[in-house]
Motif scaffolding. Sequence first.
Motif, PDB file in Angstrom:
ATOM      1  N   TRP A 105       0.805  -1.211   0.000  1.00 34.75           N
ATOM      2  CA  TRP A 105       0.000   0.000   0.000  1.00 34.75           C
ATOM      3  C   TRP A 105       0.840   1.263   0.000  1.00 34.75           C
ATOM      4  CZ3 TRP A 105      -4.672  -0.156  -1.511  1.00 34.75           C
ATOM      5  CH2 TRP A 105      -5.541  -1.205  -1.168  1.00 34.75           C
ATOM      6  N   ILE A 106       0.328   2.274  -0.679  1.00 35.39           N
ATOM      7  CA  ILE A 106       0.824   3.650  -0.578  1.00 35.39           C
ATOM      8  C   ILE A 106      -0.394   4.487  -0.237  1.00 35.39           C
ATOM      9  CG2 ILE A 106       2.112   5.503  -1.693  1.00 35.39           C
ATOM     10  CD1 ILE A 106       2.933   3.346  -3.805  1.00 35.39           C
ATOM     11  N   LEU A 107      -0.285   5.294   0.807  1.00 35.83           N
ATOM     12  CA  LEU A 107      -1.421   6.060   1.306  1.00 35.83           C
ATOM     13  C   LEU A 107      -1.081   7.543   1.373  1.00 35.83           C
ATOM     14  CD1 LEU A 107      -4.206   6.363   2.739  1.00 35.83           C
ATOM     15  CD2 LEU A 107      -3.049   5.741   4.881  1.00 35.83           C
ATOM     16  N   GLY A 108      -1.954   8.379   0.845  1.00 37.59           N
ATOM     17  CA  GLY A 108      -1.746   9.817   0.920  1.00 37.59           C
ATOM     18  C   GLY A 108      -2.757  10.554   0.055  1.00 37.59           C
ATOM     19  N   TYR A 109      -2.551  11.855  -0.068  1.00 38.98           N
ATOM     20  CA  TYR A 109      -3.428  12.663  -0.925  1.00 38.98           C
ATOM     21  C   TYR A 109      -2.662  13.894  -1.376  1.00 38.98           C
ATOM     22  CZ  TYR A 109      -4.604  16.064   2.842  1.00 38.98           C
ATOM     23  OH  TYR A 109      -4.571  17.027   3.817  1.00 38.98           O
ATOM     24  N   SER A 110      -3.351  14.863  -1.952  1.00 41.47           N
ATOM     25  CA  SER A 110      -2.739  16.090  -2.445  1.00 41.47           C
ATOM     26  C   SER A 110      -1.708  15.751  -3.522  1.00 41.47           C
ATOM     27  CB  SER A 110      -2.136  16.885  -1.281  1.00 41.47           C
ATOM     28  OG  SER A 110      -1.800  18.199  -1.666  1.00 41.47           O
ATOM     29  N   ASP A 111      -0.486  16.232  -3.402  1.00 38.64           N
ATOM     30  CA  ASP A 111       0.535  15.983  -4.417  1.00 38.64           C
ATOM     31  C   ASP A 111       0.871  14.496  -4.544  1.00 38.64           C
ATOM     32  OD1 ASP A 111       2.120  17.356  -6.360  1.00 38.64           O
ATOM     33  OD2 ASP A 111       3.913  17.033  -5.142  1.00 38.64           O
ATOM     34  N   ILE A 112       0.618  13.721  -3.502  1.00 36.57           N
ATOM     35  CA  ILE A 112       0.860  12.275  -3.548  1.00 36.57           C
ATOM     36  C   ILE A 112      -0.052  11.610  -4.582  1.00 36.57           C
ATOM     37  CG2 ILE A 112       1.003  10.158  -2.162  1.00 36.57           C
ATOM     38  CD1 ILE A 112       3.026  12.366  -1.420  1.00 36.57           C
ATOM     39  N   SER A 113      -1.139  12.298  -4.964  1.00 33.98           N
ATOM     40  CA  SER A 113      -2.049  11.759  -5.985  1.00 33.98           C
ATOM     41  C   SER A 113      -1.327  11.408  -7.280  1.00 33.98           C
ATOM     42  CB  SER A 113      -3.156  12.771  -6.303  1.00 33.98           C
ATOM     43  OG  SER A 113      -3.957  13.053  -5.193  1.00 33.98           O
ATOM     44  N   PHE A 114      -0.301  12.187  -7.622  1.00 27.69           N
ATOM     45  CA  PHE A 114       0.510  11.874  -8.804  1.00 27.69           C
ATOM     46  C   PHE A 114       0.944  10.420  -8.789  1.00 27.69           C
ATOM     47  CE2 PHE A 114       2.016  16.389  -9.585  1.00 27.69           C
ATOM     48  CZ  PHE A 114       1.705  16.406 -10.928  1.00 27.69           C
ATOM     49  N   LEU A 115       1.590  10.045  -7.694  1.00 31.98           N
ATOM     50  CA  LEU A 115       2.180   8.720  -7.576  1.00 31.98           C
ATOM     51  C   LEU A 115       1.114   7.645  -7.486  1.00 31.98           C
ATOM     52  CD1 LEU A 115       4.855   7.236  -7.348  1.00 31.98           C
ATOM     53  CD2 LEU A 115       4.798   7.613  -4.879  1.00 31.98           C
ATOM     54  N   LEU A 116       0.074   7.906  -6.705  1.00 33.71           N
ATOM     55  CA  LEU A 116      -0.988   6.919  -6.536  1.00 33.71           C
ATOM     56  C   LEU A 116      -1.631   6.567  -7.876  1.00 33.71           C
ATOM     57  CD1 LEU A 116      -2.800   8.413  -3.400  1.00 33.71           C
ATOM     58  CD2 LEU A 116      -0.980   6.693  -3.442  1.00 33.71           C
ATOM     59  N   LEU A 117      -2.063   7.592  -8.602  1.00 29.31           N
ATOM     60  CA  LEU A 117      -2.762   7.341  -9.862  1.00 29.31           C
ATOM     61  C   LEU A 117      -1.828   6.742 -10.908  1.00 29.31           C
ATOM     62  CD1 LEU A 117      -5.426   7.505 -11.349  1.00 29.31           C
ATOM     63  CD2 LEU A 117      -4.838   9.829 -12.049  1.00 29.31           C
ATOM     64  N   ALA A 118      -0.593   7.223 -10.971  1.00 31.85           N
ATOM     65  CA  ALA A 118       0.362   6.696 -11.953  1.00 31.85           C
ATOM     66  C   ALA A 118       0.629   5.215 -11.725  1.00 31.85           C
ATOM     67  CB  ALA A 118       1.664   7.492 -11.894  1.00 31.85           C
ATOM     68  N   ILE A 119       0.748   4.802 -10.473  1.00 30.81           N
ATOM     69  CA  ILE A 119       1.006   3.391 -10.176  1.00 30.81           C
ATOM     70  C   ILE A 119      -0.191   2.529 -10.536  1.00 30.81           C
ATOM     71  CG2 ILE A 119       1.289   1.752  -8.262  1.00 30.81           C
ATOM     72  CD1 ILE A 119       3.234   3.772  -7.014  1.00 30.81           C
ATOM     73  N   THR A 120      -1.388   2.953 -10.165  1.00 38.11           N
ATOM     74  CA  THR A 120      -2.572   2.156 -10.503  1.00 38.11           C
ATOM     75  C   THR A 120      -2.763   2.065 -12.016  1.00 38.11           C
ATOM     76  OG1 THR A 120      -3.660   2.712  -8.415  1.00 38.11           O
ATOM     77  CG2 THR A 120      -5.059   1.944 -10.207  1.00 38.11           C
ATOM     78  N   LEU A 121      -2.602   3.187 -12.715  1.00 37.63           N
ATOM     79  CA  LEU A 121      -2.788   3.164 -14.172  1.00 37.63           C
ATOM     80  C   LEU A 121      -1.744   2.301 -14.869  1.00 37.63           C
ATOM     81  CD1 LEU A 121      -3.649   6.898 -15.021  1.00 37.63           C
ATOM     82  CD2 LEU A 121      -5.219   4.957 -14.834  1.00 37.63           C
ATOM     83  N   ASN A 122      -0.506   2.346 -14.412  1.00 37.14           N
ATOM     84  CA  ASN A 122       0.582   1.660 -15.115  1.00 37.14           C
ATOM     85  C   ASN A 122       0.820   0.233 -14.654  1.00 37.14           C
ATOM     86  OD1 ASN A 122       2.314   3.674 -16.986  1.00 37.14           O
ATOM     87  ND2 ASN A 122       1.376   4.803 -15.301  1.00 37.14           N
ATOM     88  N   ARG A 123       0.459  -0.072 -13.402  1.00 37.25           N
ATOM     89  CA  ARG A 123       0.761  -1.397 -12.880  1.00 37.25           C
ATOM     90  C   ARG A 123      -0.478  -2.199 -12.491  1.00 37.25           C
ATOM     91  NH1 ARG A 123       4.774  -3.790 -14.081  1.00 37.25           N
ATOM     92  NH2 ARG A 123       5.072  -4.812 -12.067  1.00 37.25           N
ATOM     93  N   GLY A 124      -1.630  -1.567 -12.475  1.00 39.23           N
ATOM     94  CA  GLY A 124      -2.831  -2.281 -12.075  1.00 39.23           C
ATOM     95  C   GLY A 124      -2.836  -2.667 -10.610  1.00 39.23           C
ATOM     96  N   ILE A 125      -2.090  -1.939  -9.807  1.00 40.13           N
ATOM     97  CA  ILE A 125      -2.019  -2.178  -8.362  1.00 40.13           C
ATOM     98  C   ILE A 125      -2.834  -1.107  -7.654  1.00 40.13           C
ATOM     99  CG2 ILE A 125      -0.505  -2.277  -6.345  1.00 40.13           C
ATOM    100  CD1 ILE A 125       1.723  -3.247  -8.219  1.00 40.13           C
ATOM    101  N   ALA A 126      -3.697  -1.511  -6.753  1.00 38.63           N
ATOM    102  CA  ALA A 126      -4.523  -0.566  -6.020  1.00 38.63           C
ATOM    103  C   ALA A 126      -3.662   0.334  -5.135  1.00 38.63           C
ATOM    104  CB  ALA A 126      -5.538  -1.318  -5.166  1.00 38.63           C
ATOM    105  N   THR A 127      -4.044   1.600  -5.050  1.00 34.30           N
ATOM    106  CA  THR A 127      -3.384   2.564  -4.176  1.00 34.30           C
ATOM    107  C   THR A 127      -4.461   3.293  -3.378  1.00 34.30           C
ATOM    108  OG1 THR A 127      -3.386   4.193  -5.978  1.00 34.30           O
ATOM    109  CG2 THR A 127      -1.358   2.902  -5.654  1.00 34.30           C
ATOM    110  N   ALA A 128      -4.053   3.898  -2.262  1.00 36.66           N
ATOM    111  CA  ALA A 128      -5.023   4.429  -1.305  1.00 36.66           C
ATOM    112  C   ALA A 128      -4.948   5.943  -1.189  1.00 36.66           C
ATOM    113  CB  ALA A 128      -4.793   3.790   0.063  1.00 36.66           C
ATOM    114  N   HIS A 129      -6.053   6.599  -1.514  1.00 36.14           N
ATOM    115  CA  HIS A 129      -6.163   8.050  -1.370  1.00 36.14           C
ATOM    116  C   HIS A 129      -6.878   8.335  -0.053  1.00 36.14           C
ATOM    117  CE1 HIS A 129      -7.776  12.112  -1.971  1.00 36.14           C
ATOM    118  NE2 HIS A 129      -6.819  12.279  -2.865  1.00 36.14           N
ATOM    119  N   GLY A 130      -6.148   8.937   0.887  1.00 33.78           N
ATOM    120  CA  GLY A 130      -6.736   9.189   2.193  1.00 33.78           C
ATOM    121  C   GLY A 130      -5.819  10.048   3.041  1.00 33.78           C
ATOM    122  N   THR A 131      -5.886   9.859   4.320  1.00 30.08           N
ATOM    123  CA  THR A 131      -5.178  10.716   5.260  1.00 30.08           C
ATOM    124  C   THR A 131      -3.666  10.747   5.027  1.00 30.08           C
ATOM    125  OG1 THR A 131      -4.859  11.197   7.606  1.00 30.08           O
ATOM    126  CG2 THR A 131      -4.884   8.881   6.972  1.00 30.08           C
ATOM    127  N   GLY A 132      -3.049  11.873   5.358  1.00 31.01           N
ATOM    128  CA  GLY A 132      -1.608  11.961   5.414  1.00 31.01           C
ATOM    129  C   GLY A 132      -1.133  11.558   6.799  1.00 31.01           C
TER     130      GLY A 132
END
Length: 337
Positions: A105-132
């Motif tokens: 898991w990778i958990l975060g939001y705001s600028d961390i959204s870059f990494l979360l969305l890029a990983i899910t789109l490119n690797r098909g691995i779920a990522t978590a948008h939530g608390t810092g």
Amino acid sequence: MIRYPILDEKATIGITAPSSGIPKEMHGMLESAIQNLKDEGYSVVSGDTAWTQEKAKSASARKRAEEFNEMMRDESIGLIFPPWGGELLIETLEYIDFDNIRGKWILGYSDISFLLLAITLNRGIATAHGTGLIDLRGEESDETTGKWKAVLSNKEGDTVIQYSSEKYQEDWDYDNSTPHIFILTEETYWKTVSGHEEKLEGRLLGGCMDAIRHLIGTSFGDVESFKENHIPDEPILWYLENCEMSVVELRRTLVHMKLAGWFKDASAIMFGRSSSDMPVEGYTVEDVYQELSEELGIPIVYDIDCGHMPPQITLINGAYAEVEVKGGKGVVSQTFR
């Protein structure tokens, strides 16, 4: 197919700052958040970048990426948890080893959204948008924020349900926080463009629009390939939030996303609360949502618990969600399938 990590009760949590780190004068907040994790039974490994901040970033792009890559390779780490967001995570993307992204898991939001969305789109691995991480430094967590552990502990095939908050925080005030950090004074009310009850479903994707819009046109933001490779014939249920954009910049961004094909076959869009939604020459954010709903022919829900006006629900990129909005309240059901 989406791959889902799982957070064990006694997992090791890796703290690294791929965007901004914590300046020296605020180290006490990070130390408090780390101690709270330890008190809950987690082991914690902290990288150097979490403790440094200069010129709008924690360290050079290469160093930030190298530290992240190292934590990703470390099999003992079950969750990578940045302290908070920032401004320049995009600099690190070309140095991150996407070929060796593991199922953690990778958990975060705001600028961390870059990494979360890029990983899910490119690797098909779920990522978590939530608390810092820094927002877990209090004596306790409010019910909405505290749900992150239950969500990340969900097993593949299971379903986890979250509810809209009772109240939210309108303004940040680091000097006058409550035992659970946030100053929750405003009544939460989820709204719909239609003005009626809405039931939505689809694969969740999203994040902070200020950040993720810059993935458009890059190899990291290929939504069409993600759909073909990982969720063929399934709709996307977008969740989006605006940190600092004016209403007209928000409109430009949403049109850009539409023209780039991001909303093709979308089932609905959910927008988080924003303090930047001030009218421009009478043009309101409600106008923006109404226009977009009519153009796309889909329902739009807004003022949900997502983003920079906490608390926020933990939303999983890639999970199959069913959302019901009725009477200002929301129920979000996420299934890891």
